[in-house]
Motif scaffolding. Structure first.
Motif, PDB file in Angstrom:
ATOM      1  N   LEU A  65      -0.927  -7.249   4.164  1.00 36.70           N
ATOM      2  CA  LEU A  65       0.143  -6.825   3.260  1.00 36.70           C
ATOM      3  C   LEU A  65       0.035  -5.334   2.982  1.00 36.70           C
ATOM      4  O   LEU A  65       1.048  -4.612   2.972  1.00 36.70           O
ATOM      5  N   THR A  66      -1.177  -4.856   2.776  1.00 33.88           N
ATOM      6  CA  THR A  66      -1.405  -3.433   2.545  1.00 33.88           C
ATOM      7  C   THR A  66      -0.983  -2.613   3.763  1.00 33.88           C
ATOM      8  O   THR A  66      -0.335  -1.558   3.631  1.00 33.88           O
ATOM      9  N   HIS A  67      -1.330  -3.103   4.944  1.00 34.43           N
ATOM     10  CA  HIS A  67      -0.973  -2.434   6.194  1.00 34.43           C
ATOM     11  C   HIS A  67       0.545  -2.312   6.314  1.00 34.43           C
ATOM     12  O   HIS A  67       1.070  -1.241   6.660  1.00 34.43           O
ATOM     13  N   ARG A 111      -4.670  -1.963  -4.022  1.00 29.34           N
ATOM     14  CA  ARG A 111      -4.482  -1.600  -2.605  1.00 29.34           C
ATOM     15  C   ARG A 111      -3.081  -1.041  -2.336  1.00 29.34           C
ATOM     16  O   ARG A 111      -2.781  -0.710  -1.200  1.00 29.34           O
ATOM     17  N   ARG A 112      -2.246  -0.982  -3.362  1.00 25.08           N
ATOM     18  CA  ARG A 112      -0.843  -0.567  -3.197  1.00 25.08           C
ATOM     19  C   ARG A 112      -0.167  -1.413  -2.118  1.00 25.08           C
ATOM     20  O   ARG A 112       0.527  -0.909  -1.229  1.00 25.08           O
ATOM     21  N   ALA A 113      -0.361  -2.725  -2.223  1.00 24.06           N
ATOM     22  CA  ALA A 113       0.074  -3.651  -1.187  1.00 24.06           C
ATOM     23  C   ALA A 113       1.519  -4.108  -1.335  1.00 24.06           C
ATOM     24  O   ALA A 113       2.041  -4.767  -0.439  1.00 24.06           O
ATOM     25  N   THR A 120       2.037 -11.701  11.654  1.00 25.26           N
ATOM     26  CA  THR A 120       0.881 -10.842  11.532  1.00 25.26           C
ATOM     27  C   THR A 120       1.374  -9.503  10.964  1.00 25.26           C
ATOM     28  O   THR A 120       2.585  -9.233  10.920  1.00 25.26           O
ATOM     29  N   ALA A 121       0.453  -8.653  10.573  1.00 27.01           N
ATOM     30  CA  ALA A 121       0.845  -7.379   9.980  1.00 27.01           C
ATOM     31  C   ALA A 121       1.661  -6.533  10.951  1.00 27.01           C
ATOM     32  O   ALA A 121       2.705  -5.971  10.582  1.00 27.01           O
ATOM     33  N   GLU A 122       1.217  -6.437  12.193  1.00 29.81           N
ATOM     34  CA  GLU A 122       1.934  -5.609  13.159  1.00 29.81           C
ATOM     35  C   GLU A 122       3.302  -6.199  13.489  1.00 29.81           C
ATOM     36  O   GLU A 122       4.287  -5.467  13.664  1.00 29.81           O
ATOM     37  N   GLU A 123       3.371  -7.511  13.592  1.00 32.34           N
ATOM     38  CA  GLU A 123       4.671  -8.163  13.817  1.00 32.34           C
ATOM     39  C   GLU A 123       5.627  -7.868  12.668  1.00 32.34           C
ATOM     40  O   GLU A 123       6.817  -7.608  12.876  1.00 32.34           O
ATOM     41  N   ARG A 136       3.401   1.224   6.099  1.00 27.61           N
ATOM     42  CA  ARG A 136       3.973   1.632   7.381  1.00 27.61           C
ATOM     43  C   ARG A 136       5.470   1.374   7.505  1.00 27.61           C
ATOM     44  O   ARG A 136       6.024   1.545   8.592  1.00 27.61           O
ATOM     45  N   VAL A 137       6.112   0.958   6.435  1.00 29.66           N
ATOM     46  CA  VAL A 137       7.558   0.763   6.470  1.00 29.66           C
ATOM     47  C   VAL A 137       8.196   1.530   5.318  1.00 29.66           C
ATOM     48  O   VAL A 137       7.532   1.859   4.324  1.00 29.66           O
ATOM     49  N   SER A 138       9.472   1.815   5.455  1.00 34.90           N
ATOM     50  CA  SER A 138      10.205   2.512   4.397  1.00 34.90           C
ATOM     51  C   SER A 138      10.749   1.553   3.352  1.00 34.90           C
ATOM     52  O   SER A 138      10.993   1.934   2.203  1.00 34.90           O
ATOM     53  N   THR A 139      10.929   0.320   3.748  1.00 33.20           N
ATOM     54  CA  THR A 139      11.497  -0.700   2.866  1.00 33.20           C
ATOM     55  C   THR A 139      10.465  -1.164   1.836  1.00 33.20           C
ATOM     56  O   THR A 139       9.302  -1.389   2.187  1.00 33.20           O
ATOM     57  N   PRO A 140      10.853  -1.351   0.576  1.00 37.64           N
ATOM     58  CA  PRO A 140       9.926  -1.925  -0.404  1.00 37.64           C
ATOM     59  C   PRO A 140       9.492  -3.330   0.012  1.00 37.64           C
ATOM     60  O   PRO A 140      10.314  -4.151   0.436  1.00 37.64           O
ATOM     61  N   VAL A 141       8.201  -3.605  -0.085  1.00 42.34           N
ATOM     62  CA  VAL A 141       7.645  -4.918   0.226  1.00 42.34           C
ATOM     63  C   VAL A 141       7.498  -5.703  -1.074  1.00 42.34           C
ATOM     64  O   VAL A 141       6.995  -5.184  -2.081  1.00 42.34           O
TER      65      VAL A 141
END
Length: 389
Positions: free
Chosen positions: A252-254, A281-283, A221-224, A258-263
């Motif tokens: 994916l957007t969330h 969405r800059r996802a 999930t997004a939070e996980e 919320r992380v520093s690492t590139p997704v």
């Protein structure tokens, strides 16, 4: 009169593997009667062999072009689409109209919702073969037909560490580092001791300068995913691939916010239309087009759209016999935003005998195949192994 496509043939090629993709089966992972295994870590099915679908186009003047798409699961689906629908609509067309043909074939099933899956996989094989023919007619390498070469060499990253224990995987990565590779990606579903332990061990073994990414295989999930990525970040995470389910654009957007690492995302996408809403969405920060799912036309559209929005492009690379791998290298070399390219060593190396040409990956870099078109073609051994449908 310009040459026209006169014949379309489609084949399967099955190549035995010594080790199942992602390593030996874990407890509870059993091979069924079709040779498939479901990985418990990501609930995804994989074959226990390499299998691919190959397309051969021949023009009225006898020139041959080759294409390829995924055949790892239910190859008969892509074969039927090519045989029954796409192939007949390519007959009589000029390979020089490759983009127009792609759009015409895409439109055939647009209103039925077939904007992905086996239909676009089948179209990818046709598209690659048409581009191969188009370039061969011009007696030029494919990269020249795509606007010219931006990269003399393409950096490669080691993808997958198919060993049973964490220590063995770290040793295996170190062996590749000694061969000149400085970038690596591990697969979370087979990081048996957890992602943090996996990246910590790799970092200790490979040193501070190595780039280490994690393929999260769409299971969170997004939070996980946010929690998992943040936990890996102190160990220098290069990028986090596929942190949530492909259909979860909101998730994916969330994560990306919320992380520093590139997704990173995009392996499973088929067209630029998959990328557009995610860019809005800059996802994601890294786009990962997979040639075997997209074909040259859509690969370039995705890459150019990513470039226009200042995103990095690091292509994905599942490999059958290597035809669409060659196409991916040509397209990648034509895109300035490509900074690295996946290297599926466990498939590329044992299967390279199935191609003619000089495509190579050595000391951390790919060498683009030379010669007209893709620069590769099935070897004599491969031709003997192809099964026509």
């Amino acid at each position: 009169m310009a040459e026209r496509v006169a014949k379309v043939d489609v084949y399967t090629l099955t190549i035995p593997r010594e080790t199942v993709y992602l390593g030996d089966p874990r407890p509870g992972e059993n091979v069924n009667e079709k040779g498939y295994i479901v990985r418990k870590g990501n609930r995804t099915v994989y074959p226990t062999m390499d299998r691919t679908v190959v397309v051969r186009l021949e023009t009225s003047g006898g020139l041959v072009g080759w294409g390829e798409t995924y055949g790892i699961v239910a190859p008969g689906a892509a074969i039927a689409i090519i045989d029954d629908l796409l192939g007949p609509y390519v007959i009589g067309r000029s390979p020089q109209d490759v983009v127009v043909i792609h759009e015409d074939l895409y439109d055939l099933m647009r209103v039925r919702g077939y904007t992905g899956g086996f239909y676009l996989d089948a179209l990818a094989a046709i598209d690659i073969a048409l581009w191969d023919l188009n370039a061969r007619l011009a007696d030029r390498p494919l990269v020249a037909m795509l606007g010219g070469r931006r990269h003399e060499r393409l950096p490669a990253y080691i993808s997958g560490l198919p060993k049973r224990t964490r220590a063995e995987r770290a040793d295996f990565a170190a062996e590749w580092q000694a061969k000149g590779f400085d970038s690596f990606k591990f697969a979370a579903p087979v990081a048996d001791d957890g992602n943090v332990a996996e990246i910590a061990t790799l970092r200790e073994r490979l040193g501070s300068q190595a780039r280490i990414a994690c393929d999260m295989h769409w299971v969170h999930t997004a939070e996980e995913a946010v929690s998992a990525i943040r936990a890996m970040e102190p160990h220098g995470l290069w990028f986090a691939e596929a942190p949530v389910k492909p259909e979860d654009v909101d998730g994916l957007t969330h994560v990306a916010a919320r992380v520093s690492t590139p997704v990173a995302a995009g392996e499973e996408w088929r067209t630029v239309y998959d990328l557009v809403p995610r860019v809005a969405r800059r996802a994601c920060a890294i786009v990962q087009p997979e040639m075997g799912h997209k074909g040259v036309t859509e690969f370039m559209r995705i890459g150019q759209y990513a470039q226009a929005h200042n995103l990095a492009v690091i292509p994905h690379a599942t490999i059958g016999m290597g035809l669409f791998m060659a196409a991916s290298l040509h397209a990648s070399a034509a895109l300035s935003a490509v900074s690295c390219h996946e290297y599926q060593h466990s498939i590329f190396e044992p299967n390279r005998r199935l191609l003619t040409g000089d495509m190579d990956c050595h000391e951390g870099f790919y060498s683009l195949p030379t010669g007209p078109g893709l620069g590769v073609a099935p070897s004599e051994e491969a031709l003997n192994l192809l099964r026509k449908h």
